[in-house]
Write an enzyme that holds these catalytic residues in place. Structure first.
Site, PDB file in Angstrom:
ATOM      1  N   SER A  53       4.642  -5.606  -2.951  1.00 33.75           N
ATOM      2  CA  SER A  53       4.698  -4.192  -3.133  1.00 33.75           C
ATOM      3  C   SER A  53       5.543  -3.446  -2.182  1.00 33.75           C
ATOM      4  O   SER A  53       6.777  -4.025  -1.649  1.00 33.75           O
ATOM      5  CB  SER A  53       3.396  -3.734  -3.247  1.00 33.75           C
ATOM      6  N   GLY A  96       0.807  -1.141   0.001  1.00 32.14           N
ATOM      7  CA  GLY A  96      -0.038  -0.037   0.103  1.00 32.14           C
ATOM      8  C   GLY A  96       0.907   1.164   0.071  1.00 32.14           C
ATOM      9  O   GLY A  96       0.338   2.289   0.518  1.00 32.14           O
ATOM     10  N   GLY A  97       1.905   1.282  -0.459  1.00 30.87           N
ATOM     11  CA  GLY A  97       2.961   2.440  -0.808  1.00 30.87           C
ATOM     12  C   GLY A  97       3.338   3.029   0.366  1.00 30.87           C
ATOM     13  O   GLY A  97       3.705   4.280   0.557  1.00 30.87           O
TER      14      GLY A  97
END
Ligand SMILES: *[C@@H]1O[C@H](CO)[C@@H](O)[C@H](O)[C@H]1NC(C)=O
Ligand SMILES: *[C@@H]1O[C@H](CO)[C@@H](O)[C@H](O)[C@H]1NC(C)=O
Ligand SMILES: *[C@@H]1O[C@H](CO)[C@@H](O)[C@H](O)[C@H]1NC(C)=O
Ligand SMILES: *[C@@H]1O[C@H](CO)[C@@H](O)[C@H](O)[C@H]1NC(C)=O
Ligand SMILES: *[C@@H]1O[C@H](CO)[C@@H](O)[C@H](O)[C@H]1NC(C)=O
Ligand SMILES: *[C@@H]1O[C@H](CO)[C@@H](O)[C@H](O)[C@H]1NC(C)=O
Ligand SMILES: *[C@@H]1O[C@H](CO)[C@@H](O)[C@H](O)[C@H]1NC(C)=O
Ligand SMILES: *[C@@H]1O[C@H](CO)[C@@H](O)[C@H](O)[C@H]1NC(C)=O
Ligand SMILES: *[C@@H]1O[C@H](CO)[C@@H](O)[C@H](O)[C@H]1NC(C)=O
Ligand SMILES: *[C@@H]1O[C@H](CO)[C@@H](O)[C@H](O)[C@H]1NC(C)=O
Ligand SMILES: *[C@@H]1O[C@H](CO)[C@@H](O)[C@H](O)[C@H]1NC(C)=O
Ligand SMILES: CC(=O)N[C@H]1CO[C@H](CO)[C@@H](O)[C@@H]1O
Length: 702
Positions: free
Chosen positions: A335, A254-255
């Site tokens: 991610s 989620g960055g």
């Protein structure tokens, strides 16, 4: 005579035996189950087919009941009944492999038998024989009335379970697929920009049947978000450390500004039941609350990373009480979660606390060419604190919060939703000198006293898997507008680069434009997304793996590329294949790997049987790595569990080999599909041109 330990509360049992026999699902007393006298094993033959879930039931196995006459009371003590022989017969295809696996794993000997309703049930001779002659000291099979496997379903009466760990007790529950302990507080909530520390409560009864708040993001979440969730197929008897299962420790993506450990797509129930592993998912601080670092102050950043390590500490200290082996933990993430895994691989505070690592679609690269690569660079190349402060627009964080620059007391009073929604936020892992003390992961021979024998002391010496989805970069590439008239213009728009760079790419001939659809914007986008995938995802993984193996920093390593996916992060609305037929071209997008790794493909998503078969195969690969540091499942286990399609897939795909350096197995990359295929390194020349040759990290990452 029943052992008194199974009698529990006479009142509770009286209630249960009166009502449970006719209506097991309803009007049950709300009595919590305990593991004081027995281990609890939840068996559920899980084919991951969401459409088929209603056609299967599971059971509970309790330990070592003294004799048949005590068995009914043992089941009553877990708010269930002795498993009827009719259920065994009706669901023979579920129980035969589930129980065969119990023998295979050495947990229970099915040939000795289990107490069931009316006698003893054995798996002897490959068939079922019942007997009324009852030997002493057998495990017992009980019904499993929790029939909903959804992470959203609320617990039913009688499904609660109380487990003690450390100085606290935890009230979780079971659903169809696993025991679940949700919203466990792993850390005390610190003041802003203080490092968290292990939960210090003692003597607490912690309700662990609902998720805790996610960390502040957008207008939702909370600063009180230090929660983790456990899904486990097995609870050992209190105080016992027998038969502990391997642990998957999941760090969401989620960055570094969003995400949560309670995301349904990463629910661990399917892996717990299908693969017999314990799945833990965690929350950690995000955005400016998790990553602010200010030069010259004691705000040194990496709060979110430090939270992950505290959660890991909690797991090491407590997971045995929930059936997990604290010496067999694989950290995994996708991610920004993979960026976290990478940071933990190099963190002196984390090394030694996990035994394997999986990084799905980590970002990086983009430094050399400056091809709009900056959005990925910082996930793997760490800023110093001053660089991070500048990049995060630190001064602007203060000003947009109406605080004087460096007025920390003012910033500390800004409401969390406001702080994480300001025009600029902090979201970078930084070199703080404590949690992260190198500019990137060290994978060089020169740092090793003796490369063949010695682990790099700066990097966790553990087996790893790194990989990408085939078109990870397509999720971060702009689709050119319809008035685009040349491929060069398409490249510029798609990648956010100037005409000079677009011309350089075309002149290199390394990323040829193929007029394959006759649609210029689509064909141009197709080239752009290949470049984006290489520069931000693929090349860094390949150089990490090559360098890590060549330097012996990693004892072994595996590489993959997802070739079959559904959905994923799709800001361009690219959609799936034409006619929803996977034999037509489509983009395998960022994040689309998660249902495969966790076995969580929804019934609506399945396009063809091969989708489900590949999910069965791929989830087995990753779980096998968690179990044995080798993604190739044991054939004996697949046979025992009756996972015929996985076995077929393993055979047809061939062995997923380790990354080799030189020789025949150089650059083994597994293409995950149905069946899978082998590839060598992908786009080696292209990566070299982009500045990330295979030995990029071996040479020090510069
Ligand atoms: C569940 O337990 C509660 C509290 O004991 C009781 O009031 C309720 O009727 C039970 N519900 C069912 C469906 O058994
Ligand atoms: C049942 O017991 C659990 C665990 O103690 C509790 O959280 C839940 O609220 C109870 N449910 C009802 C309906 O009383
Ligand atoms: C079962 O219990 C008996 C008596 O408590 C004990 O001697 C035996 O070792 C136990 N067996 C197992 C498999 O736990
Ligand atoms: C399971 O629970 C979920 C969430 O409450 C619900 O949507 C679903 O219909 C339930 N499934 C079954 C089979 O009852
Ligand atoms: C940082 O310094 C301030 C002011 O000196 C102090 O109030 C705060 O507790 C310190 N924070 C940490 C994490 O040490
Ligand atoms: C800062 O002050 C302006 C002007 O009073 C106001 O509009 C704005 O909402 C404030 N911003 C924050 C984050 O409080
Ligand atoms: C192309 O279309 C976009 C909007 O889709 C517009 O902003 C741009 O000005 C157009 N370019 C040309 C050269 O017409
Ligand atoms: C094109 O972009 C590159 C990379 O950002 C930059 O170094 C170069 O100066 C730019 N060239 C022109 C002509 O703007
Ligand atoms: C691509 O092919 C189509 C015919 O399929 C043709 O009309 C078009 O001119 C070609 N475009 C380029 C850029 O070569
Ligand atoms: C080219 O393909 C894109 C994506 O499918 C589509 O949006 C666009 O309309 C197509 N352009 C033409 C000229 O067909
Ligand atoms: C999934 O389950 C449904 C319902 O039982 C069945 O029709 C379908 O064939 C199954 N799919 C696969 C791939 O086994
Ligand atoms: C730095 C170091 O310890 N190097 C040693 C590595 O091993 C070789 C062969 O055993 C020795 O000769 C080196 O001194």
């Amino acid at each position: 005579m029943a052992r008194s330990s199974y009698l529990g509360s006479a009142i509770a049992i009286g209630l249960l035996s009166a009502v449970a026999q006719t209506t097991p699902l309803y009007t049950r007393a709300n009595v919590s189950v305990s593991n004081a006298d027995t281990s609890l094993t939840l068996i559920y033959q899980n084919n991951l087919n969401a459409s088929d879930e209603a056609n299967h039931v599971g059971a509970l196995i309790l330990d070592n009941v003294s004799e048949y006459s005590a068995a009914a009371a043992a089941c009553a003590s877990v708010n269930e009944r002795l498993l009827p022989r009719s259920t065994l017969a009706d669901y023979e295809e579920d129980f035969a492999p589930s129980l065969a696996y119990q023998s295979y794993a050495g947990y229970f000997d099915g040939e000795d038998g289990f107490y069931v309703d009316g006698g003893v049930f054995t798996t002897q001779g490959g068939g079922y024989q019942t007997s009324s002659s009852s030997p002493q000291g057998l495990p017992v099979l009980c019904t499993q009335s929790s029939r909903n496997g959804s992470s959203a379903a609320t617990p039913i009466n009688g499904s609660y379970i109380t487990v003690a760990s450390g100085d606290n007790t935890f009230v979780g529950y079971r659903n169809k697929k696993s025991f679940r302990f949700l919203g466990i507080p792993y850390a005390d909530t610190p003041s802003r920009w203080q490092y968290s520390s292990l939960y210090s409560g003692t003597g607490q009864t912690i309700q662990a049947s609902a998720y805790g708040s996610q960390c502040a993001q957008g207008s939702s979440g909370s600063e009180d978000c230090f929660f983790l969730n456990i899904q486990t197929p097995y609870i050992p008897k209190a105080g016992s450390r027998k038969n502990l299962r391997p642990v998957l420790f999941w760090i969401h993506g989620g960055g570094f500004t969003g995400g949560t450990g309670s995301d349904a797509v990463t629910d661990g129930g399917n892996l717990a039941s299908k693969e017999d592993i314990v799945v833990v998912s965690i929350n950690y601080r995000l955005s400016t609350l998790g990553f602010l670092a200010i030069p010259g102050t004691n705000i040194t950043g990496n709060y979110g990373i430090a939270d992950q390590i505290v959660a890991l500490d909690w797991v090491v200290a407590n997971i045995a009480s929930f059936g997990g082996n604290p010496s067999q933990i694989t950290i995994a993430g996708e991610s920004a979660g993979a960026g976290s895994v990478r940071a933990l691989l190099g963190s002196p505070k984390a090394i030694g606390k996990f035994q394997g690592a999986v990084a799905l679609s980590n970002l990086g690269g983009g430094v050399t060419l400056g091809l709009n690569g900056d959005y990925g660079t910082t996930y793997s190349s760490y800023y110093t604190i001053p660089q991070s402060y500048t990049a995060a627009g630190g001064a602007q964080i203060f000003s947009s919060a109406n605080c004087t620059t460096n007025d920390l007391a003012c910033l500390a009073n800004v409401p969390a939703p406001t702080l994480v929604s300001l025009p600029t936020v902090a979201r970078y892992v930084v070199q703080d000198g404590t949690y992260v003390n190198t500019p990137n992961l060290i994978l060089t021979s020169s740092s090793l006293p003796n490369t063949t024998t010695t682990a790099n002391p700066q990097t966790a010496h553990v087996p790893v898997i790194f990989g990408v989805t085939a078109n990870d970069g397509a999720s971060f590439t702009n689709f050119p507008p319809g008035n685009t008239t040349t491929h060069a213009a398409g490249l510029s728009y798609a990648l956010g680069i100037n005409a000079t760079w677009a011309a350089a790419i075309i002149a290199s001939s390394l990323f040829p434009f193929t007029n394959s659809t006759g649609n210029l914007t689509l064909d141009s986008f197709n080239v752009s997304q290949r470049i984006a995938t290489d520069k931000t995802f693929r090349c860094i993984d390949q150089s990490t793996l090559y360098s890590g193996v060549a330097s012996s920093a990693f004892p072994k390593a595996y590489a993959y590329e997802f070739s079959r996916t559904i959905g994923g992060y799709d800001p361009n609305h690219l959609g799936g294949p034409k006619d929803n037929d996977p034999s037509n071209p489509y983009f395998r997008l960022h994040g689309a790997d998660l249902p495969w790794v966790f076995g969580n493909l929804g019934s609506k998503d399945v396009r063809e049987d091969e989708d489900l078969w590949s999910v069965q195969l791929v989830s087995s690969y990753f779980a096998s790595f968690v179990r044995s540091a080798d993604p190739n499942p044991e054939v004996g286990l697949l046979e025992a569990r009756g996972y015929e399609k996985v076995r077929e897939g393993v055979e047809r795909s061939g062995r997923w080999g380790e990354v080799g350096v030189g020789g025949e197995d150089e650059g083994e990359v597994r293409l995950l599909d149905w069946p899978g295929r082998r590839s060598g390194w992908v786009d080696v020349e292209q990566c070299e041109w982009l500045g990330y040759g295979l030995d990029y990290y071996l040479k020090g990452g510069v």
